[in-house]
Design an enzyme around this catalytic site. Sequence first.
Site, mmCIF file in Angstrom:
data_model
loop_
_atom_site.group_PDB
_atom_site.id
_atom_site.type_symbol
_atom_site.label_atom_id
_atom_site.label_comp_id
_atom_site.label_asym_id
_atom_site.label_seq_id
_atom_site.Cartn_x
_atom_site.Cartn_y
_atom_site.Cartn_z
ATOM 1 N N TYR A 144 0.844 -1.207 0.000
ATOM 2 C CA TYR A 144 0.000 0.000 0.000
ATOM 3 C C TYR A 144 0.875 1.251 0.000
ATOM 4 C CZ TYR A 144 -3.740 3.177 1.615
ATOM 5 O OH TYR A 144 -4.645 4.207 1.757
ATOM 6 N N GLU A 146 4.178 1.822 -0.559
ATOM 7 C CA GLU A 146 5.063 2.041 -1.708
ATOM 8 C C GLU A 146 4.258 2.200 -3.000
ATOM 9 O OE1 GLU A 146 7.855 3.020 -1.161
ATOM 10 O OE2 GLU A 146 9.087 1.737 0.113
ATOM 11 N N GLN A 275 2.815 7.282 15.599
ATOM 12 C CA GLN A 275 2.119 8.557 15.752
ATOM 13 C C GLN A 275 1.802 9.134 14.375
ATOM 14 O OE1 GLN A 275 4.811 11.142 17.841
ATOM 15 N NE2 GLN A 275 6.440 10.908 16.339
HETATM 16 P P1 NAD Z 1 -12.678 1.814 0.229
HETATM 17 O O1 NAD Z 1 -12.013 0.492 0.295
HETATM 18 O O2 NAD Z 1 -14.014 1.961 0.888
HETATM 19 O O3 NAD Z 1 -12.836 2.288 -1.282
HETATM 20 C C1 NAD Z 1 -11.983 1.923 -2.313
HETATM 21 C C2 NAD Z 1 -12.818 1.639 -3.557
HETATM 22 O O4 NAD Z 1 -11.928 1.296 -4.637
HETATM 23 C C3 NAD Z 1 -13.769 0.454 -3.363
HETATM 24 O O5 NAD Z 1 -15.052 0.782 -3.847
HETATM 25 C C4 NAD Z 1 -13.122 -0.665 -4.192
HETATM 26 O O6 NAD Z 1 -14.054 -1.621 -4.645
HETATM 27 C C5 NAD Z 1 -12.458 0.135 -5.305
HETATM 28 N N1 NAD Z 1 -11.336 -0.562 -5.938
HETATM 29 C C6 NAD Z 1 -10.307 -1.204 -5.343
HETATM 30 N N2 NAD Z 1 -9.479 -1.700 -6.259
HETATM 31 C C7 NAD Z 1 -9.981 -1.346 -7.481
HETATM 32 C C8 NAD Z 1 -9.577 -1.564 -8.818
HETATM 33 N N3 NAD Z 1 -8.464 -2.253 -9.107
HETATM 34 N N4 NAD Z 1 -10.347 -1.066 -9.816
HETATM 35 C C9 NAD Z 1 -11.486 -0.380 -9.540
HETATM 36 N N5 NAD Z 1 -11.915 -0.135 -8.299
HETATM 37 C C10 NAD Z 1 -11.169 -0.621 -7.278
HETATM 38 O O7 NAD Z 1 -11.646 2.874 0.815
HETATM 39 P P2 NAD Z 1 -11.805 4.444 1.111
HETATM 40 O O8 NAD Z 1 -11.589 4.644 2.545
HETATM 41 O O9 NAD Z 1 -13.028 4.960 0.482
HETATM 42 O O10 NAD Z 1 -10.525 5.022 0.356
HETATM 43 C C11 NAD Z 1 -10.624 5.652 -0.916
HETATM 44 C C12 NAD Z 1 -9.257 6.150 -1.328
HETATM 45 O O11 NAD Z 1 -8.764 7.092 -0.374
HETATM 46 C C13 NAD Z 1 -8.210 5.053 -1.450
HETATM 47 O O12 NAD Z 1 -7.387 5.320 -2.568
HETATM 48 C C14 NAD Z 1 -7.412 5.196 -0.179
HETATM 49 O O13 NAD Z 1 -6.087 4.757 -0.333
HETATM 50 C C15 NAD Z 1 -7.488 6.696 0.083
HETATM 51 N N6 NAD Z 1 -7.325 6.982 1.508
HETATM 52 C C16 NAD Z 1 -8.330 6.741 2.395
HETATM 53 C C17 NAD Z 1 -8.133 7.002 3.747
HETATM 54 C C18 NAD Z 1 -9.222 6.787 4.770
HETATM 55 O O14 NAD Z 1 -8.968 6.996 5.957
HETATM 56 N N7 NAD Z 1 -10.424 6.428 4.397
HETATM 57 C C19 NAD Z 1 -6.889 7.477 4.183
HETATM 58 C C20 NAD Z 1 -5.885 7.690 3.259
HETATM 59 C C21 NAD Z 1 -6.108 7.443 1.913
#
Ligand code: NAD
Length: 310
Positions: A144, A146, A275
Amino acid sequence: MKKILVTGGAGFLGSHLCERLLSDGHDVLCVDNFFTGSKQNIAHLMGNPYFEVMRHDVTFPLYVEVDQIYNLACPASPIHYQFDPVQTTKTSVHGAINMLGLAKRVKARILQASTSEVYGDPEVHPQLESYWGRVNPIGIRSCYDEGKRCAETLFFDYWRQYQLEIKVMRIFNTYGPRMHPNDGRVVSNFIVQALKGDDITIYGDGSQTRSFCYVDDLIDGMVKLMNSPADFTGPVNIGNPGEFTMLQLAECVLSLVKSKSKIVFMPLPQDDPKQRQPDISLAKKELDWEPKVALIDGLQKAITYFEKVI
Ligand code: NAD
Ligand code: UDP
Protein backbone atom coordinates in the site's frame (compact mmCIF):
# COMPACT_ATOMS: atom_id res chain seq x y z
CA MET A 1 -21.82 21.00 -15.57
CA LYS A 2 -18.63 18.93 -15.83
CA LYS A 3 -18.26 15.26 -16.73
CA ILE A 4 -16.40 13.78 -13.78
CA LEU A 5 -14.92 10.31 -13.36
CA VAL A 6 -14.61 8.94 -9.82
CA THR A 7 -12.60 5.71 -9.61
CA GLY A 8 -13.40 3.73 -6.47
CA GLY A 9 -16.72 5.57 -6.50
CA ALA A 10 -18.61 2.75 -4.75
CA GLY A 11 -16.29 2.81 -1.73
CA PHE A 12 -16.56 4.72 1.52
CA LEU A 13 -15.04 8.04 0.40
CA GLY A 14 -15.96 7.58 -3.28
CA SER A 15 -19.68 7.26 -2.57
CA HIS A 16 -19.67 10.48 -0.53
CA LEU A 17 -17.73 12.22 -3.29
CA CYS A 18 -20.18 11.05 -6.01
CA GLU A 19 -23.06 12.33 -3.88
CA ARG A 20 -21.38 15.72 -3.40
CA LEU A 21 -20.50 16.12 -7.11
CA LEU A 22 -24.06 15.26 -8.17
CA SER A 23 -25.47 17.78 -5.70
CA ASP A 24 -23.07 20.37 -7.13
CA GLY A 25 -24.75 19.73 -10.52
CA HIS A 26 -22.16 17.57 -12.30
CA ASP A 27 -22.43 14.49 -14.50
CA VAL A 28 -20.70 11.67 -12.60
CA LEU A 29 -19.23 8.41 -13.88
CA CYS A 30 -18.46 5.99 -11.05
CA VAL A 31 -15.95 3.27 -11.94
CA ASP A 32 -15.41 0.43 -9.47
CA ASN A 33 -14.57 -3.27 -9.41
CA PHE A 34 -16.51 -3.72 -6.14
CA PHE A 35 -13.55 -5.28 -4.33
CA THR A 36 -14.26 -3.35 -1.12
CA GLY A 37 -17.01 -1.04 -2.36
CA SER A 38 -20.65 -2.01 -2.76
CA LYS A 39 -23.71 -1.16 -4.80
CA GLN A 40 -25.45 -0.45 -1.51
CA ASN A 41 -23.17 2.57 -0.98
CA ILE A 42 -24.44 4.15 -4.20
CA ALA A 43 -27.95 2.65 -4.44
CA HIS A 44 -29.51 5.98 -3.44
CA LEU A 45 -27.82 7.69 -6.42
CA MET A 46 -28.88 5.13 -9.06
CA GLY A 47 -32.10 6.89 -10.08
CA ASN A 48 -30.25 10.12 -10.91
CA PRO A 49 -29.94 10.50 -14.72
CA TYR A 50 -26.57 12.22 -14.26
CA PHE A 51 -25.10 9.25 -12.40
CA GLU A 52 -23.61 6.28 -14.22
CA VAL A 53 -21.85 3.20 -12.82
CA MET A 54 -19.30 1.08 -14.67
CA ARG A 55 -17.84 -2.17 -13.31
CA HIS A 56 -14.19 -1.93 -14.28
CA ASP A 57 -10.77 -2.68 -12.80
CA VAL A 58 -8.43 0.33 -13.10
CA THR A 59 -5.44 -1.95 -13.68
CA PHE A 60 -6.86 -2.20 -17.22
CA PRO A 61 -7.03 0.78 -19.60
CA LEU A 62 -10.22 2.82 -19.67
CA TYR A 63 -11.54 4.82 -22.62
CA VAL A 64 -14.08 7.47 -21.62
CA GLU A 65 -14.43 11.23 -22.22
CA VAL A 66 -14.36 13.34 -19.05
CA ASP A 67 -13.24 16.77 -17.80
CA GLN A 68 -11.97 15.75 -14.35
CA ILE A 69 -10.78 12.52 -12.73
CA TYR A 70 -10.73 11.72 -9.01
CA ASN A 71 -8.57 8.59 -8.63
CA LEU A 72 -9.69 6.86 -5.43
CA ALA A 73 -9.65 3.21 -6.51
CA CYS A 74 -7.61 1.24 -3.98
CA PRO A 75 -8.51 -0.73 -0.85
CA ALA A 76 -7.67 1.44 2.17
CA SER A 77 -8.04 -0.82 5.19
CA PRO A 78 -4.95 -2.85 6.17
CA ILE A 79 -6.84 -6.17 6.19
CA HIS A 80 -8.20 -5.50 2.72
CA TYR A 81 -5.00 -4.20 1.12
CA GLN A 82 -3.00 -7.08 2.67
CA PHE A 83 -5.49 -9.69 1.38
CA ASP A 84 -3.96 -9.59 -2.14
CA PRO A 85 -0.88 -7.38 -1.82
CA VAL A 86 0.23 -7.86 -5.44
CA GLN A 87 -3.15 -6.63 -6.67
CA THR A 88 -2.91 -3.68 -4.23
CA THR A 89 0.36 -2.50 -5.77
CA LYS A 90 -1.02 -3.07 -9.28
CA THR A 91 -4.11 -1.04 -8.42
CA SER A 92 -2.01 1.90 -7.23
CA VAL A 93 0.68 1.76 -9.91
CA HIS A 94 -1.03 0.38 -13.05
CA GLY A 95 -4.20 2.20 -11.97
CA ALA A 96 -2.29 5.50 -11.81
CA ILE A 97 -0.64 4.88 -15.19
CA ASN A 98 -3.99 4.10 -16.80
CA MET A 99 -5.79 7.08 -15.27
CA LEU A 100 -2.90 9.46 -16.05
CA GLY A 101 -2.87 8.15 -19.63
CA LEU A 102 -6.59 8.81 -19.84
CA ALA A 103 -6.15 12.31 -18.38
CA LYS A 104 -3.41 13.02 -20.92
CA ARG A 105 -5.53 11.87 -23.88
CA VAL A 106 -8.64 13.84 -22.92
CA LYS A 107 -6.73 16.74 -21.26
CA ALA A 108 -8.55 16.23 -17.97
CA ARG A 109 -7.46 17.53 -14.58
CA ILE A 110 -6.68 14.59 -12.27
CA LEU A 111 -6.59 14.22 -8.49
CA GLN A 112 -4.84 11.39 -6.68
CA ALA A 113 -6.14 10.10 -3.34
CA SER A 114 -2.75 9.62 -1.72
CA THR A 115 -2.28 8.95 1.95
CA SER A 116 -0.51 9.84 5.18
CA GLU A 117 1.00 6.33 4.83
CA VAL A 118 3.58 7.86 2.48
CA TYR A 119 5.15 9.21 5.71
CA GLY A 120 5.41 5.65 7.12
CA ASP A 121 6.35 5.52 10.80
CA PRO A 122 7.41 9.17 10.97
CA GLU A 123 10.30 10.76 12.89
CA VAL A 124 8.89 14.22 12.14
CA HIS A 125 5.81 15.22 14.09
CA PRO A 126 3.35 16.60 13.06
CA GLN A 127 3.92 15.62 9.43
CA LEU A 128 4.56 18.37 6.92
CA GLU A 129 4.34 17.82 3.15
CA SER A 130 8.10 18.48 2.86
CA TYR A 131 8.88 15.39 4.99
CA TRP A 132 9.99 12.44 2.80
CA GLY A 133 8.83 9.77 5.20
CA ARG A 134 10.17 6.57 6.77
CA VAL A 135 8.63 3.63 4.98
CA ASN A 136 9.69 -0.01 5.15
CA PRO A 137 9.93 -1.10 1.48
CA ILE A 138 9.58 -4.85 2.24
CA GLY A 139 7.03 -5.12 5.05
CA ILE A 140 3.37 -6.11 5.10
CA ARG A 141 2.19 -2.49 4.69
CA SER A 142 4.58 -1.83 1.80
CA CYS A 143 2.20 -2.94 -0.97
CA TYR A 144 0.00 0.00 0.00
CA ASP A 145 2.62 2.55 1.15
CA GLU A 146 5.06 2.04 -1.71
CA GLY A 147 2.24 1.67 -4.24
CA LYS A 148 0.92 5.07 -3.18
CA ARG A 149 4.42 6.60 -3.17
CA CYS A 150 5.03 5.32 -6.71
CA ALA A 151 1.66 6.73 -7.78
CA GLU A 152 2.75 10.16 -6.46
CA THR A 153 5.98 9.82 -8.48
CA LEU A 154 3.98 9.04 -11.62
CA PHE A 155 1.70 12.03 -11.04
CA PHE A 156 4.66 14.39 -10.76
CA ASP A 157 6.41 12.85 -13.79
CA TYR A 158 3.27 13.28 -15.92
CA TRP A 159 3.10 16.87 -14.67
CA ARG A 160 6.78 17.59 -15.51
CA GLN A 161 6.84 15.63 -18.77
CA TYR A 162 3.36 16.34 -20.19
CA GLN A 163 2.22 19.42 -18.21
CA LEU A 164 -0.81 17.51 -16.95
CA GLU A 165 -2.95 19.35 -14.39
CA ILE A 166 -2.42 17.23 -11.29
CA LYS A 167 -3.55 17.44 -7.67
CA VAL A 168 -2.04 15.18 -5.02
CA MET A 169 -3.95 14.89 -1.75
CA ARG A 170 -2.46 13.15 1.29
CA ILE A 171 -5.47 11.89 3.21
CA PHE A 172 -5.17 11.19 6.93
CA ASN A 173 -7.43 8.66 8.71
CA THR A 174 -11.02 9.46 7.79
CA TYR A 175 -14.19 7.96 9.24
CA GLY A 176 -17.95 8.20 8.98
CA PRO A 177 -21.08 6.55 7.62
CA ARG A 178 -20.57 3.87 4.90
CA MET A 179 -17.30 2.57 6.29
CA HIS A 180 -17.62 -1.19 5.99
CA PRO A 181 -18.53 -2.57 9.45
CA ASN A 182 -15.97 -5.39 9.04
CA ASP A 183 -13.22 -3.53 7.24
CA GLY A 184 -10.93 -3.70 10.25
CA ARG A 185 -10.18 0.00 10.58
CA VAL A 186 -10.08 1.24 14.11
CA VAL A 187 -13.10 3.56 14.21
CA SER A 188 -15.49 1.05 12.63
CA ASN A 189 -14.06 -1.81 14.73
CA PHE A 190 -14.45 0.02 18.05
CA ILE A 191 -17.98 1.26 17.30
CA VAL A 192 -19.22 -2.12 16.07
CA GLN A 193 -17.61 -3.89 19.04
CA ALA A 194 -19.11 -1.40 21.49
CA LEU A 195 -22.59 -1.69 19.95
CA LYS A 196 -22.49 -5.50 20.02
CA GLY A 197 -21.05 -5.64 23.55
CA ASP A 198 -17.95 -7.43 22.22
CA ASP A 199 -14.45 -6.80 23.55
CA ILE A 200 -12.77 -3.63 22.26
CA THR A 201 -9.57 -4.80 20.59
CA ILE A 202 -6.66 -2.44 21.13
CA TYR A 203 -3.53 -3.46 19.25
CA GLY A 204 -0.37 -2.91 21.29
CA ASP A 205 -0.64 -0.82 24.45
CA GLY A 206 -2.95 1.74 22.82
CA SER A 207 -0.45 4.59 23.11
CA GLN A 208 -0.07 4.94 19.32
CA THR A 209 -1.83 8.01 17.95
CA ARG A 210 -3.95 8.86 14.92
CA SER A 211 -5.78 12.02 13.83
CA PHE A 212 -9.33 11.37 12.65
CA CYS A 213 -11.17 13.47 10.08
CA TYR A 214 -14.93 13.30 9.55
CA VAL A 215 -15.86 12.33 5.99
CA ASP A 216 -17.79 15.54 5.13
CA ASP A 217 -14.78 17.70 6.00
CA LEU A 218 -12.53 15.46 3.93
CA ILE A 219 -14.77 15.59 0.85
CA ASP A 220 -14.94 19.36 1.15
CA GLY A 221 -11.13 19.53 1.10
CA MET A 222 -10.97 17.16 -1.85
CA VAL A 223 -13.35 19.23 -3.99
CA LYS A 224 -11.55 22.45 -3.03
CA LEU A 225 -8.23 20.94 -4.04
CA MET A 226 -9.55 19.75 -7.41
CA ASN A 227 -10.85 23.25 -8.16
CA SER A 228 -7.79 25.14 -6.89
CA PRO A 229 -5.64 27.21 -9.30
CA ALA A 230 -3.82 25.12 -11.94
CA ASP A 231 -0.36 25.92 -10.57
CA PHE A 232 -1.16 24.36 -7.20
CA THR A 233 -0.34 20.65 -7.50
CA GLY A 234 0.12 19.70 -3.83
CA PRO A 235 1.00 17.33 -2.30
CA VAL A 236 -1.25 18.68 0.41
CA ASN A 237 -2.26 17.12 3.72
CA ILE A 238 -5.99 16.90 4.34
CA GLY A 239 -6.92 15.65 7.77
CA ASN A 240 -7.99 16.73 11.23
CA PRO A 241 -5.04 17.73 13.42
CA GLY A 242 -6.79 16.56 16.62
CA GLU A 243 -4.52 13.73 17.77
CA PHE A 244 -5.73 10.86 19.98
CA THR A 245 -4.25 7.64 21.36
CA MET A 246 -6.13 4.45 20.52
CA LEU A 247 -6.87 4.13 24.24
CA GLN A 248 -8.51 7.58 24.25
CA LEU A 249 -10.51 6.65 21.15
CA ALA A 250 -11.71 3.43 22.78
CA GLU A 251 -12.78 5.27 25.94
CA CYS A 252 -14.57 7.94 23.92
CA VAL A 253 -16.50 5.33 21.89
CA LEU A 254 -17.38 3.37 25.03
CA SER A 255 -18.80 6.43 26.75
CA LEU A 256 -20.79 7.60 23.68
CA VAL A 257 -22.29 4.15 23.11
CA LYS A 258 -22.76 3.64 26.88
CA SER A 259 -21.40 0.16 26.30
CA LYS A 260 -20.32 -2.44 28.82
CA SER A 261 -17.66 -3.83 26.45
CA LYS A 262 -14.25 -4.51 27.98
CA ILE A 263 -10.98 -3.29 26.52
CA VAL A 264 -8.58 -6.11 25.59
CA PHE A 265 -5.01 -5.72 24.35
CA MET A 266 -3.79 -7.66 21.31
CA PRO A 267 -0.43 -7.84 19.49
CA LEU A 268 0.58 -4.75 17.54
CA PRO A 269 0.76 -5.48 13.78
CA GLN A 270 4.17 -5.15 12.07
CA ASP A 271 5.21 -1.60 11.08
CA ASP A 272 2.18 0.00 12.74
CA PRO A 273 3.02 3.75 12.82
CA LYS A 274 3.44 5.09 16.37
CA GLN A 275 2.12 8.56 15.75
CA ARG A 276 0.37 10.50 13.05
CA GLN A 277 -0.88 14.07 12.91
CA PRO A 278 -1.19 16.30 9.87
CA ASP A 279 0.26 19.79 9.70
CA ILE A 280 -2.50 21.46 7.67
CA SER A 281 -1.01 24.95 7.26
CA LEU A 282 -0.64 24.44 3.51
CA ALA A 283 -4.31 23.44 3.08
CA LYS A 284 -5.35 26.45 5.16
CA LYS A 285 -3.23 28.82 3.08
CA GLU A 286 -3.82 27.47 -0.42
CA LEU A 287 -7.36 26.08 -0.13
CA ASP A 288 -8.76 28.09 2.76
CA TRP A 289 -9.73 24.71 4.19
CA GLU A 290 -9.83 23.36 7.69
CA PRO A 291 -11.96 20.65 9.29
CA LYS A 292 -15.07 21.70 11.23
CA VAL A 293 -16.39 18.49 12.81
CA ALA A 294 -15.02 17.61 16.25
CA LEU A 295 -14.25 13.93 16.93
CA ILE A 296 -17.05 13.53 19.46
CA ASP A 297 -19.67 14.88 17.02
CA GLY A 298 -18.38 12.84 14.08
CA LEU A 299 -18.27 9.68 16.19
CA GLN A 300 -21.88 10.25 17.20
CA LYS A 301 -22.93 10.45 13.53
CA ALA A 302 -20.96 7.29 12.75
CA ILE A 303 -22.51 5.49 15.73
CA THR A 304 -26.01 6.41 14.51
CA TYR A 305 -25.12 4.91 11.11
CA PHE A 306 -23.68 1.67 12.51
CA GLU A 307 -26.68 1.24 14.82
CA LYS A 308 -28.80 1.00 11.67
CA VAL A 309 -26.55 -1.33 9.65
CA ILE A 310 -25.54 -3.97 12.16
P1 NAD B 1 -12.68 1.81 0.23
O1 NAD B 1 -12.01 0.49 0.29
O2 NAD B 1 -14.01 1.96 0.89
O3 NAD B 1 -12.84 2.29 -1.28
C1 NAD B 1 -11.98 1.92 -2.31
C2 NAD B 1 -12.82 1.64 -3.56
O4 NAD B 1 -11.93 1.30 -4.64
C3 NAD B 1 -13.77 0.45 -3.36
O5 NAD B 1 -15.05 0.78 -3.85
C4 NAD B 1 -13.12 -0.67 -4.19
O6 NAD B 1 -14.05 -1.62 -4.65
C5 NAD B 1 -12.46 0.13 -5.31
N1 NAD B 1 -11.34 -0.56 -5.94
C6 NAD B 1 -10.31 -1.20 -5.34
N2 NAD B 1 -9.48 -1.70 -6.26
C7 NAD B 1 -9.98 -1.35 -7.48
C8 NAD B 1 -9.58 -1.56 -8.82
N3 NAD B 1 -8.46 -2.25 -9.11
N4 NAD B 1 -10.35 -1.07 -9.82
C9 NAD B 1 -11.49 -0.38 -9.54
N5 NAD B 1 -11.91 -0.13 -8.30
C10 NAD B 1 -11.17 -0.62 -7.28
O7 NAD B 1 -11.65 2.87 0.82
P2 NAD B 1 -11.81 4.44 1.11
O8 NAD B 1 -11.59 4.64 2.55
O9 NAD B 1 -13.03 4.96 0.48
O10 NAD B 1 -10.53 5.02 0.36
C11 NAD B 1 -10.62 5.65 -0.92
C12 NAD B 1 -9.26 6.15 -1.33
O11 NAD B 1 -8.76 7.09 -0.37
C13 NAD B 1 -8.21 5.05 -1.45
O12 NAD B 1 -7.39 5.32 -2.57
C14 NAD B 1 -7.41 5.20 -0.18
O13 NAD B 1 -6.09 4.76 -0.33
C15 NAD B 1 -7.49 6.70 0.08
N6 NAD B 1 -7.32 6.98 1.51
C16 NAD B 1 -8.33 6.74 2.39
C17 NAD B 1 -8.13 7.00 3.75
C18 NAD B 1 -9.22 6.79 4.77
O14 NAD B 1 -8.97 7.00 5.96
N7 NAD B 1 -10.42 6.43 4.40
C19 NAD B 1 -6.89 7.48 4.18
C20 NAD B 1 -5.89 7.69 3.26
C21 NAD B 1 -6.11 7.44 1.91
N1 UDP C 1 -6.21 -0.64 15.84
C1 UDP C 1 -6.58 -1.13 17.08
N2 UDP C 1 -7.64 -1.98 17.17
C2 UDP C 1 -8.38 -2.33 16.08
C3 UDP C 1 -8.01 -1.82 14.81
C4 UDP C 1 -6.92 -0.98 14.73
O1 UDP C 1 -5.96 -0.81 18.11
O2 UDP C 1 -9.33 -3.10 16.24
C5 UDP C 1 -5.08 0.30 15.77
C6 UDP C 1 -4.04 -0.03 14.69
O3 UDP C 1 -3.08 -0.93 15.19
C7 UDP C 1 -3.48 1.34 14.43
C8 UDP C 1 -4.66 2.28 14.62
O4 UDP C 1 -5.61 1.56 15.39
O5 UDP C 1 -2.49 1.67 15.38
C9 UDP C 1 -5.30 2.73 13.30
O6 UDP C 1 -5.56 1.58 12.54
P1 UDP C 1 -6.34 1.61 11.15
O7 UDP C 1 -6.28 0.23 10.59
O8 UDP C 1 -7.67 2.22 11.35
O9 UDP C 1 -5.52 2.65 10.24
P2 UDP C 1 -3.96 2.87 9.93
O10 UDP C 1 -3.12 1.99 10.81
O11 UDP C 1 -3.82 2.56 8.50
O12 UDP C 1 -3.76 4.30 10.27
